[in-house]
Design a protein around this motif. Structure first.
Motif, short mmCIF file in Angstrom:
data_model
loop_
_atom_site.label_atom_id
_atom_site.label_comp_id
_atom_site.label_asym_id
_atom_site.label_seq_id
_atom_site.Cartn_x
_atom_site.Cartn_y
_atom_site.Cartn_z
N SER A 1 11.51 2.03 -2.35
CA SER A 1 11.19 3.07 -3.33
C SER A 1 12.38 3.38 -4.22
CB SER A 1 10.72 4.35 -2.61
OG SER A 1 11.79 4.94 -1.88
N GLY B 1 11.25 1.15 3.90
CA GLY B 1 10.38 1.61 2.82
C GLY B 1 11.10 2.48 1.82
N ASP C 1 1.81 -1.35 6.51
CA ASP C 1 1.15 -0.49 5.53
C ASP C 1 1.58 0.96 5.74
OD1 ASP C 1 -0.49 0.36 3.51
OD2 ASP C 1 -2.37 -0.23 4.46
N HIS C 2 1.62 1.38 6.99
CA HIS C 2 1.99 2.77 7.32
C HIS C 2 3.38 3.10 6.81
CE1 HIS C 2 2.18 6.51 9.61
NE2 HIS C 2 3.37 6.12 10.05
N SER D 1 -2.94 -5.04 -2.41
CA SER D 1 -1.55 -4.62 -2.61
C SER D 1 -0.75 -5.64 -3.42
CB SER D 1 -0.86 -4.41 -1.26
OG SER D 1 -0.76 -5.63 -0.54
N THR E 1 10.82 3.06 8.31
CA THR E 1 10.77 4.14 7.33
C THR E 1 11.88 3.98 6.30
OG1 THR E 1 9.76 5.70 8.88
CG2 THR E 1 10.95 6.63 7.01
N ASN F 1 4.87 1.79 4.21
CA ASN F 1 4.98 1.54 2.77
C ASN F 1 5.73 0.23 2.45
OD1 ASN F 1 3.69 4.06 2.05
ND2 ASN F 1 5.61 5.06 2.64
#
Length: 444
Positions: free
Chosen positions: A232, A228, A268-269, A296, A225, A271
């Motif tokens: 971002s 990801g 994928d989950h 993607s 998490t 990100n």
């Protein structure tokens, strides 16, 4: 073949290099073999201020050079773009050619004990120097590189790369479970350590940072998490990890992430799929996973020597092409058995043969140069000899060994000569390596 120019050609402080010259223009799978490359039997490459300003027939370009422009001529040689390695582990330099395991046992018995040594910055500094020297001896000028869990391993690598003015991408391994205690971080420490490294190195000179979870089994959901989140927060970062290399590994991922339907679903989950995401191996992918990788704009690194060495399986290049997935070539040192992209292409050809398919030499050249650059979203800078790109190139020696010299006498085309280089060539075939127009390796 057409001569290619840029507006800044012919300044007095340019330098010209004369030899046979070849570079790829596009993927042969997309445009066909004949339209995929540009070749000059007697070519001239002109460099100014680290950038390529022209490439074309010597007969045409020599007449337009300023009289004082120096010319370096290489006989019995071929100039190509510098090779681009899309997956390699610099901390595994000292354990290359470790005997007798498959992936998971190999990690526990060889990889983790070696990577533990990188807690010592002096040790990391020394290996980084050896590693980069080997890359340049083999004509590789750019690479996507794993560090270890230690931030100082990344500092050591980037310091050595910066001193050579190399275009390199690297990152700190994120690994908070299923590894020795001395090699694990926490989700929070991996996030903060990575963020500090990003601020220190990403975009400095020719350097880029890659968020680097080792692979799904060694990262918790919380750590993925935060990986990801880093992507971002810094949209130009890379993401570098492993995917579907070994069947036992795939089953392990299913057990660790029971709420996800497959290995790629985990990434994928959290990100982690995107245009700067590079997944090493991808040996065992279904059509749906290939479709999502293409959608993607993520890339795969084809690592033939390590896949064969560890018995992982055969990468299906034809399937990747069918789904329009970006593919680069990776040596994957140290499971990979050579720093040489030529030897890696030798093994790639055999991987395709074992599947009843062919790997044309022009496709091979594409994978090792422009294909790798496209996988890394750097095709406007490296992987080609187009004017305006960075002057990273290698000079390959047709007469590197007595056998190669004799075999070259029998060849009648550049296709044959490329195949001989890719079959018989290794570090001895690299006469010189240039980075931003400066010689960084010359064979004695």
């Amino acid at each position: 073949m057409t001569t290619t120019y840029s507006d800044s050609l012919f300044h007095p402080h340019a330098h010209a290099y004369r030899a046979a010259i070849i570079h790829t223009l596009d993927d042969p799978a997309r445009v066909g073999i004949d339209a995929s490359y540009q070749y000059f039997e007697d070519g001239l490459l002109i460099v100014e201020n680290g950038l390529i300003t022209a490439v074309g027939p010597a007969e045409t370009l020599l007449a337009t050079l300023a009289a004082e422009t120096p010319i370096t001529t290489f006989k019995n040689a071929l100039i190509t773009p510098g090779f681009v390695d899309t997956h390699i582990h610099y901390p595994q330099t000292g354990m290359i050619a470790s005997y007798g395991e498959q992936l998971l046992d190999w990690l526990n018995n060889y990889t983790f004990p070696e990577e533990d040594k990188f807690a010592d910055k002096d040790y990391a500094d020394n290996v980084a120097e050896i590693f980069l020297t080997e890359l340049l001896r083999n004509g590789t000028t750019s690479a996507l590189v794993f560090g270890t869990v230690h931030p100082q391993s990344v500092d050591a690598f980037f310091e050595a790369a910066e001193s050579r003015n190399l275009r390199m991408i690297a990152g700190k391994v994120m690994m908070d479970r299923n590894a020795p205690d001395t090699l694990t971080d926490t989700p929070e420490s991996s996030y903060h350590d990575s963020k500090a490294l990003i601020e220190r190195w990403h975009g400095k000179g020719r350097l880029h940072y890659a968020v680097t979870p080792r692979f799904a089994p060694t990262s918790s959901g919380q750590q993925l998490t935060l990986a990801g989140k880093l992507l971002s927060e810094y949209p130009q970062l890379y993401m570098h990890t492993h995917l579907s290399e070994n069947r036992q590994e795939i089953e392990w991922v299913k057990a660790l992430f029971p709420n996800q339907s497959g290995y790629l679903d985990v990434y994928d989950h959290f990100n982690l799929l995107g245009e700067r995401s590079v997944f090493a191996h991808g040996v065992h992918l279904c059509d749906d996973e290939c479709k999502r990788l293409a959608e993607s704009d993520s890339a795969l690194a084809f690592c033939p020597t390590s896949n064969l060495f560890l018995g992982s399986g055969l990468f299906d290049l034809a399937k990747a092409e069918q789904h329009n997935i970006k593919v680069g070539l990776g040596t994957d040192v140290g499971a990979g058995t050579s720093f040489s992209m030529l030897q890696t292409l030798n093994e790639a050809y055999k991987v395709m043969q074992l599947q009843g398919k062919k790997l044309n030499p022009f496709k091979s050249l594409y994978l090792a140069t422009l294909g790798g650059a496209r996988a890394l979203k750097l095709e406007d800078k490296i992987g080609t000899l187009q004017p305006g790109t960075e002057a990273d190139f290698a000079v390959l020696d047709y007469h590197a060994t007595p056998l190669m010299a004799y075999r070259m006498q029998q060849t009648t085309s550049i296709e044959e000569r490329l195949f001989v280089l890719m079959t018989l060539g290794d570090d001895r075939a690299i006469k010189a390596t240039y980075v931003m127009g400066e010689a960084v390796h010359t064979r004695g």
